[in-house]
Design a protein around this motif. Structure first.
Motif, PDB file in Angstrom:
ATOM      1  N   LEU A   1       0.826  -1.210   0.000  1.00  0.00           N
ATOM      2  CA  LEU A   1       0.000   0.000   0.000  1.00  0.00           C
ATOM      3  C   LEU A   1       0.859   1.259   0.000  1.00  0.00           C
ATOM      4  O   LEU A   1       1.938   1.287   0.598  1.00  0.00           O
ATOM      5  N   THR A   2       0.359   2.282  -0.674  1.00  0.00           N
ATOM      6  CA  THR A   2       0.962   3.613  -0.614  1.00  0.00           C
ATOM      7  C   THR A   2      -0.165   4.623  -0.477  1.00  0.00           C
ATOM      8  O   THR A   2      -1.279   4.402  -0.955  1.00  0.00           O
ATOM      9  N   GLY A   3       0.138   5.716   0.177  1.00  0.00           N
ATOM     10  CA  GLY A   3      -0.815   6.811   0.301  1.00  0.00           C
ATOM     11  C   GLY A   3      -0.307   8.005  -0.480  1.00  0.00           C
ATOM     12  O   GLY A   3       0.901   8.259  -0.523  1.00  0.00           O
ATOM     13  N   VAL A   4      -1.217   8.722  -1.090  1.00  0.00           N
ATOM     14  CA  VAL A   4      -0.845   9.888  -1.894  1.00  0.00           C
ATOM     15  C   VAL A   4      -1.630  11.098  -1.415  1.00  0.00           C
ATOM     16  O   VAL A   4      -2.826  11.008  -1.152  1.00  0.00           O
ATOM     17  N   GLY A   5      -0.926  12.200  -1.320  1.00  0.00           N
ATOM     18  CA  GLY A   5      -1.565  13.466  -0.981  1.00  0.00           C
ATOM     19  C   GLY A   5      -1.125  14.530  -1.970  1.00  0.00           C
ATOM     20  O   GLY A   5       0.037  14.563  -2.378  1.00  0.00           O
ATOM     21  N   VAL A   6      -2.067  15.369  -2.360  1.00  0.00           N
ATOM     22  CA  VAL A   6      -1.769  16.495  -3.251  1.00  0.00           C
ATOM     23  C   VAL A   6      -2.285  17.745  -2.567  1.00  0.00           C
ATOM     24  O   VAL A   6      -3.414  17.764  -2.058  1.00  0.00           O
ATOM     25  N   SER A   7      -1.449  18.776  -2.538  1.00  0.00           N
ATOM     26  CA  SER A   7      -1.853  20.010  -1.868  1.00  0.00           C
ATOM     27  C   SER A   7      -3.074  20.613  -2.560  1.00  0.00           C
ATOM     28  O   SER A   7      -3.345  20.341  -3.735  1.00  0.00           O
ATOM     29  N   GLN A   8      -3.782  21.433  -1.813  1.00  0.00           N
ATOM     30  CA  GLN A   8      -5.050  21.989  -2.289  1.00  0.00           C
ATOM     31  C   GLN A   8      -4.905  22.719  -3.621  1.00  0.00           C
ATOM     32  O   GLN A   8      -5.746  22.600  -4.497  1.00  0.00           O
ATOM     33  N   ARG A   9      -3.838  23.464  -3.773  1.00  0.00           N
ATOM     34  CA  ARG A   9      -3.617  24.223  -5.023  1.00  0.00           C
ATOM     35  C   ARG A   9      -2.757  23.459  -6.026  1.00  0.00           C
ATOM     36  O   ARG A   9      -2.234  24.045  -6.969  1.00  0.00           O
ATOM     37  N   LYS A  10      -2.587  22.181  -5.799  1.00  0.00           N
ATOM     38  CA  LYS A  10      -1.834  21.305  -6.715  1.00  0.00           C
ATOM     39  C   LYS A  10      -0.379  21.765  -6.885  1.00  0.00           C
ATOM     40  O   LYS A  10       0.193  21.677  -7.963  1.00  0.00           O
ATOM     41  N   GLN A  11       0.233  22.209  -5.785  1.00  0.00           N
ATOM     42  CA  GLN A  11       1.624  22.667  -5.828  1.00  0.00           C
ATOM     43  C   GLN A  11       2.603  21.553  -5.481  1.00  0.00           C
ATOM     44  O   GLN A  11       3.724  21.532  -5.982  1.00  0.00           O
ATOM     45  N   VAL A  12       2.173  20.651  -4.594  1.00  0.00           N
ATOM     46  CA  VAL A  12       3.042  19.608  -4.066  1.00  0.00           C
ATOM     47  C   VAL A  12       2.273  18.297  -4.031  1.00  0.00           C
ATOM     48  O   VAL A  12       1.078  18.281  -3.763  1.00  0.00           O
ATOM     49  N   SER A  13       2.999  17.200  -4.287  1.00  0.00           N
ATOM     50  CA  SER A  13       2.414  15.878  -4.072  1.00  0.00           C
ATOM     51  C   SER A  13       3.390  15.075  -3.221  1.00  0.00           C
ATOM     52  O   SER A  13       4.611  15.217  -3.343  1.00  0.00           O
ATOM     53  N   VAL A  14       2.824  14.239  -2.352  1.00  0.00           N
ATOM     54  CA  VAL A  14       3.606  13.413  -1.440  1.00  0.00           C
ATOM     55  C   VAL A  14       3.083  11.987  -1.528  1.00  0.00           C
ATOM     56  O   VAL A  14       1.873  11.764  -1.552  1.00  0.00           O
ATOM     57  N   THR A  15       4.007  11.041  -1.567  1.00  0.00           N
ATOM     58  CA  THR A  15       3.654   9.619  -1.513  1.00  0.00           C
ATOM     59  C   THR A  15       4.340   9.023  -0.296  1.00  0.00           C
ATOM     60  O   THR A  15       5.528   9.251  -0.068  1.00  0.00           O
ATOM     61  N   VAL A  16       3.554   8.277   0.491  1.00  0.00           N
ATOM     62  CA  VAL A  16       4.102   7.584   1.663  1.00  0.00           C
ATOM     63  C   VAL A  16       3.974   6.087   1.460  1.00  0.00           C
ATOM     64  O   VAL A  16       3.047   5.613   0.802  1.00  0.00           O
ATOM     65  N   GLY A  17       4.914   5.346   2.036  1.00  0.00           N
ATOM     66  CA  GLY A  17       4.914   3.896   1.949  1.00  0.00           C
ATOM     67  C   GLY A  17       4.046   3.271   3.023  1.00  0.00           C
ATOM     68  O   GLY A  17       3.460   3.963   3.862  1.00  0.00           O
ATOM     69  N   ALA A  18       4.011   1.968   3.020  1.00  0.00           N
ATOM     70  CA  ALA A  18       3.128   1.205   3.912  1.00  0.00           C
ATOM     71  C   ALA A  18       3.382   1.466   5.393  1.00  0.00           C
ATOM     72  O   ALA A  18       2.487   1.304   6.209  1.00  0.00           O
TER      73      ALA A  18
ATOM     74  N   LEU B   1       8.441  13.104  -2.896  1.00  0.00           N
ATOM     75  CA  LEU B   1       7.990  14.483  -2.726  1.00  0.00           C
ATOM     76  C   LEU B   1       8.194  15.174  -4.064  1.00  0.00           C
ATOM     77  O   LEU B   1       9.316  15.210  -4.581  1.00  0.00           O
ATOM     78  N   LYS B   2       7.109  15.660  -4.650  1.00  0.00           N
ATOM     79  CA  LYS B   2       7.188  16.319  -5.958  1.00  0.00           C
ATOM     80  C   LYS B   2       6.650  17.739  -5.854  1.00  0.00           C
ATOM     81  O   LYS B   2       5.600  17.968  -5.236  1.00  0.00           O
ATOM     82  N   PHE B   3       7.348  18.649  -6.462  1.00  0.00           N
ATOM     83  CA  PHE B   3       6.847  20.008  -6.617  1.00  0.00           C
ATOM     84  C   PHE B   3       6.229  20.080  -8.003  1.00  0.00           C
ATOM     85  O   PHE B   3       6.910  19.923  -9.010  1.00  0.00           O
ATOM     86  N   LEU B   4       4.922  20.278  -8.038  1.00  0.00           N
ATOM     87  CA  LEU B   4       4.173  20.201  -9.289  1.00  0.00           C
ATOM     88  C   LEU B   4       4.182  21.514 -10.066  1.00  0.00           C
ATOM     89  O   LEU B   4       3.853  21.528 -11.257  1.00  0.00           O
ATOM     90  N   THR B   5       4.521  22.582  -9.387  1.00  0.00           N
ATOM     91  CA  THR B   5       4.653  23.901 -10.031  1.00  0.00           C
ATOM     92  C   THR B   5       5.906  24.579  -9.472  1.00  0.00           C
ATOM     93  O   THR B   5       6.540  24.068  -8.545  1.00  0.00           O
ATOM     94  N   ASP B   6       6.228  25.737 -10.015  1.00  0.00           N
ATOM     95  CA  ASP B   6       7.364  26.513  -9.508  1.00  0.00           C
ATOM     96  C   ASP B   6       6.948  27.490  -8.418  1.00  0.00           C
ATOM     97  O   ASP B   6       7.779  28.262  -7.941  1.00  0.00           O
ATOM     98  N   SER B   7       5.700  27.441  -8.000  1.00  0.00           N
ATOM     99  CA  SER B   7       5.205  28.420  -7.028  1.00  0.00           C
ATOM    100  C   SER B   7       5.912  28.329  -5.685  1.00  0.00           C
ATOM    101  O   SER B   7       5.932  29.309  -4.930  1.00  0.00           O
ATOM    102  N   TYR B   8       6.515  27.185  -5.386  1.00  0.00           N
ATOM    103  CA  TYR B   8       7.222  27.042  -4.109  1.00  0.00           C
ATOM    104  C   TYR B   8       8.378  28.036  -3.986  1.00  0.00           C
ATOM    105  O   TYR B   8       8.787  28.407  -2.895  1.00  0.00           O
TER     106      TYR B   8
END
Length: 143
Positions: free
Chosen positions: A32-49, A56-63
């Motif tokens: 199993l893995t869990g995925v989270g995406v920030s509200q404004r789609k700026q960051v995504s995080v995947t966690v392991g079991a 950890l991905k930065f989906l835009t340059d807004s950071y």
């Protein structure tokens, strides 16, 4: 082979089947893995079991325009969302595979309590219940 030997063999076969199911369940849990995406789609995080950070991905340059504290909070919140997603999947998988009477919800959260998860009277097959209650295996004569 006696009727008792047959009954013991059946119980052992049932036990082996349960062990195989348990192994399969453990394998599924570990994948199993869990995925989270920030509200404004700026960051995504995947966690392991085990809840460990896998990606950890930065989906835009807004950071780049964020204050350090703002970016830190965004990552922490997104990590929390990913962890919540993982816990939800774990709960669903466990509920689908839990023995009769086990309250899987009591195993999760800040107030998790194993004593509340387990039934007061454990489930037993009819054959085992007959043996525990009366000392007899159904279908086996006492002669």
């Amino acid at each position: 082979m006696s009727e008792y030997d047959d009954a013991v063999q059946k119980l052992m076969a049932d036990y082996q089947q349960q062990l195989e199911k348990l192994g399969e369940h453990q394998r599924k849990m570990s994948e199993l893995t869990g995925v989270g995406v920030s509200q404004r789609k700026q960051v995504s995080v995947t966690v392991g079991a085990q809840g460990q950070l896998m990606e950890l991905k930065f989906l835009t340059d807004s950071y780049r325009d964020m204050a350090p504290t703002e970016l830190s909070n965004l990552i922490i919140d997104t990590f929390s969302t990913a962890r919540d997603d993982l816990i939800k999947q774990q709960r669903e998988l466990m509920a689908a595979n839990a023995p009769a009477g086990v309250n899987v919800s009591a195993l999760f959260g800040s107030d998790a309590d194993l004593t509340k998860a387990m039934p007061r009277n454990p489930f037993m097959s009819d054959e085992l219940r007959e043996y525990v209650d009366n000392g007899r295996i159904p279908g086996v004569s006492d002669d």
